[in-house]
Design a protein around this motif. Sequence first.
Motif, PDB file in Angstrom:
ATOM      1  N   ALA A   1       0.835  -1.209   0.000  1.00  0.00           N
ATOM      2  CA  ALA A   1       0.000   0.000   0.000  1.00  0.00           C
ATOM      3  C   ALA A   1       0.867   1.255   0.000  1.00  0.00           C
ATOM      4  O   ALA A   1       1.828   1.366   0.768  1.00  0.00           O
ATOM      5  N   GLY A   2       0.542   2.178  -0.884  1.00  0.00           N
ATOM      6  CA  GLY A   2       1.273   3.435  -0.956  1.00  0.00           C
ATOM      7  C   GLY A   2       2.581   3.368  -1.708  1.00  0.00           C
ATOM      8  O   GLY A   2       3.285   4.371  -1.827  1.00  0.00           O
ATOM      9  N   LYS A   3       2.929   2.194  -2.230  1.00  0.00           N
ATOM     10  CA  LYS A   3       4.191   2.033  -2.954  1.00  0.00           C
ATOM     11  C   LYS A   3       3.928   2.034  -4.461  1.00  0.00           C
ATOM     12  O   LYS A   3       2.850   1.664  -4.920  1.00  0.00           O
ATOM     13  N   PRO A   4       4.913   2.434  -5.255  1.00  0.00           N
ATOM     14  CA  PRO A   4       4.726   2.432  -6.713  1.00  0.00           C
ATOM     15  C   PRO A   4       4.628   1.012  -7.255  1.00  0.00           C
ATOM     16  O   PRO A   4       5.144   0.060  -6.659  1.00  0.00           O
ATOM     17  N   PHE A   5       3.960   0.888  -8.391  1.00  0.00           N
ATOM     18  CA  PHE A   5       3.799  -0.424  -9.016  1.00  0.00           C
ATOM     19  C   PHE A   5       3.890  -0.275 -10.528  1.00  0.00           C
ATOM     20  O   PHE A   5       3.266   0.613 -11.111  1.00  0.00           O
ATOM     21  N   ARG A   6       4.684  -1.129 -11.138  1.00  0.00           N
ATOM     22  CA  ARG A   6       4.765  -1.193 -12.596  1.00  0.00           C
ATOM     23  C   ARG A   6       5.136  -2.619 -12.982  1.00  0.00           C
ATOM     24  O   ARG A   6       5.982  -3.239 -12.339  1.00  0.00           O
ATOM     25  N   ARG A   7       4.514  -3.110 -14.025  1.00  0.00           N
ATOM     26  CA  ARG A   7       4.830  -4.463 -14.482  1.00  0.00           C
ATOM     27  C   ARG A   7       6.149  -4.459 -15.248  1.00  0.00           C
ATOM     28  O   ARG A   7       6.518  -3.460 -15.866  1.00  0.00           O
ATOM     29  N   VAL A   8       6.860  -5.576 -15.203  1.00  0.00           N
ATOM     30  CA  VAL A   8       8.121  -5.680 -15.926  1.00  0.00           C
ATOM     31  C   VAL A   8       7.839  -6.097 -17.365  1.00  0.00           C
ATOM     32  O   VAL A   8       6.871  -6.808 -17.649  1.00  0.00           O
ATOM     33  N   ASN A   9       8.707  -5.660 -18.254  1.00  0.00           N
ATOM     34  CA  ASN A   9       8.482  -5.877 -19.681  1.00  0.00           C
ATOM     35  C   ASN A   9       9.137  -7.180 -20.145  1.00  0.00           C
ATOM     36  O   ASN A   9      10.042  -7.194 -20.979  1.00  0.00           O
ATOM     37  N   VAL A  10       8.675  -8.287 -19.564  1.00  0.00           N
ATOM     38  CA  VAL A  10       9.136  -9.619 -19.975  1.00  0.00           C
ATOM     39  C   VAL A  10       7.913 -10.526 -20.046  1.00  0.00           C
ATOM     40  O   VAL A  10       6.890 -10.252 -19.404  1.00  0.00           O
ATOM     41  N   PRO A  11       7.970 -11.606 -20.818  1.00  0.00           N
ATOM     42  CA  PRO A  11       6.826 -12.530 -20.871  1.00  0.00           C
ATOM     43  C   PRO A  11       6.496 -13.077 -19.487  1.00  0.00           C
ATOM     44  O   PRO A  11       7.396 -13.372 -18.692  1.00  0.00           O
ATOM     45  N   ASP A  12       5.206 -13.213 -19.194  1.00  0.00           N
ATOM     46  CA  ASP A  12       4.827 -13.729 -17.878  1.00  0.00           C
ATOM     47  C   ASP A  12       4.836 -15.255 -17.826  1.00  0.00           C
ATOM     48  O   ASP A  12       4.675 -15.839 -16.754  1.00  0.00           O
ATOM     49  N   HIS A  13       5.036 -15.925 -18.971  1.00  0.00           N
ATOM     50  CA  HIS A  13       5.252 -17.373 -19.009  1.00  0.00           C
ATOM     51  C   HIS A  13       6.759 -17.618 -19.129  1.00  0.00           C
ATOM     52  O   HIS A  13       7.398 -17.138 -20.071  1.00  0.00           O
ATOM     53  N   LEU A  14       7.332 -18.358 -18.186  1.00  0.00           N
ATOM     54  CA  LEU A  14       8.779 -18.548 -18.209  1.00  0.00           C
ATOM     55  C   LEU A  14       9.250 -19.295 -19.449  1.00  0.00           C
ATOM     56  O   LEU A  14      10.386 -19.106 -19.897  1.00  0.00           O
ATOM     57  N   SER A  15       8.387 -20.134 -20.025  1.00  0.00           N
ATOM     58  CA  SER A  15       8.779 -20.886 -21.219  1.00  0.00           C
ATOM     59  C   SER A  15       9.017 -19.966 -22.412  1.00  0.00           C
ATOM     60  O   SER A  15       9.657 -20.365 -23.388  1.00  0.00           O
TER      61      SER A  15
END
Length: 263
Positions: A242-256
């Motif tokens: 809560a109250g912290k920044p959030f951003r998704r990383v620019n890599v595939p979310d499937h490890l394969s």
Amino acid sequence: MEQAKQEFSSQIQLCKKCMEAFELDYEVAIRFVRDFRDQNSAFAGQLIELVNQPSLIEVWNERFFYFVTKLEFNFIDAQDKASCLSTIQIDVENCERFDIKYVDESGQDKHPLLLHTSISGSIDRVLYAMLENQAIRMRKGEKAKFPLWLAPTQVRLVPVSENFNGHCEKLMASLPARVDLDDRDLTVGKKIREAEREWIPYVAVIGEKEVESDTLSVRTRDGAQRVLKAAELEAEIRGETAGKPFRRVNVPDHLSRRPIFVG
């Protein structure tokens, strides 16, 4: 000067919050020019109270620099060397030097005071401090970890077989976190070991039992293993970030689908 002292005090609180967010321990140093300290003894005492921990106090008989007081939060690394992170200074010289002015209530040009403030320190120095902090933890036999809000992967889903990939993909879409799915053709044990090496805060194993009971078998960095509902895990993540920044990383979310680097 009174306004400068007030802002100085408020910025100490910001620095403390920043160090807490990065989960960093720090040592405090406060430096004064003697004339300033003597004329502002109550302010000097207030700084000690705000810091609320043992501090190094240094007093100079003469002003050698552009500031009359300076506060530092220093990180002590694995080699016992200090590195300055947060710092605040009251600058009494550079506005006049660079002819920085404002117009006061009577219409007169005045040179203001400057507050030099670095709430966190430079990005590279903060990263160094965080990694060094984890090296110290590892020397003590503790597991390394980033704060949850900063971990590149916050939750890893580990299906026991490809039959549960679809269920994991639905979970990925619902959790308010950086979630990835280890859908590689590896054993569950190897997937968990690799997640451990990546310092992932939450590792959730998904199999038939979890699908039928609508739960997650969750392993955390401290070694605890719990059975949680997805909503419970979501609430825990929201509470910790809560109250912290959030951003998704620019890599595939499937490890394969991620590239494999060798060499």
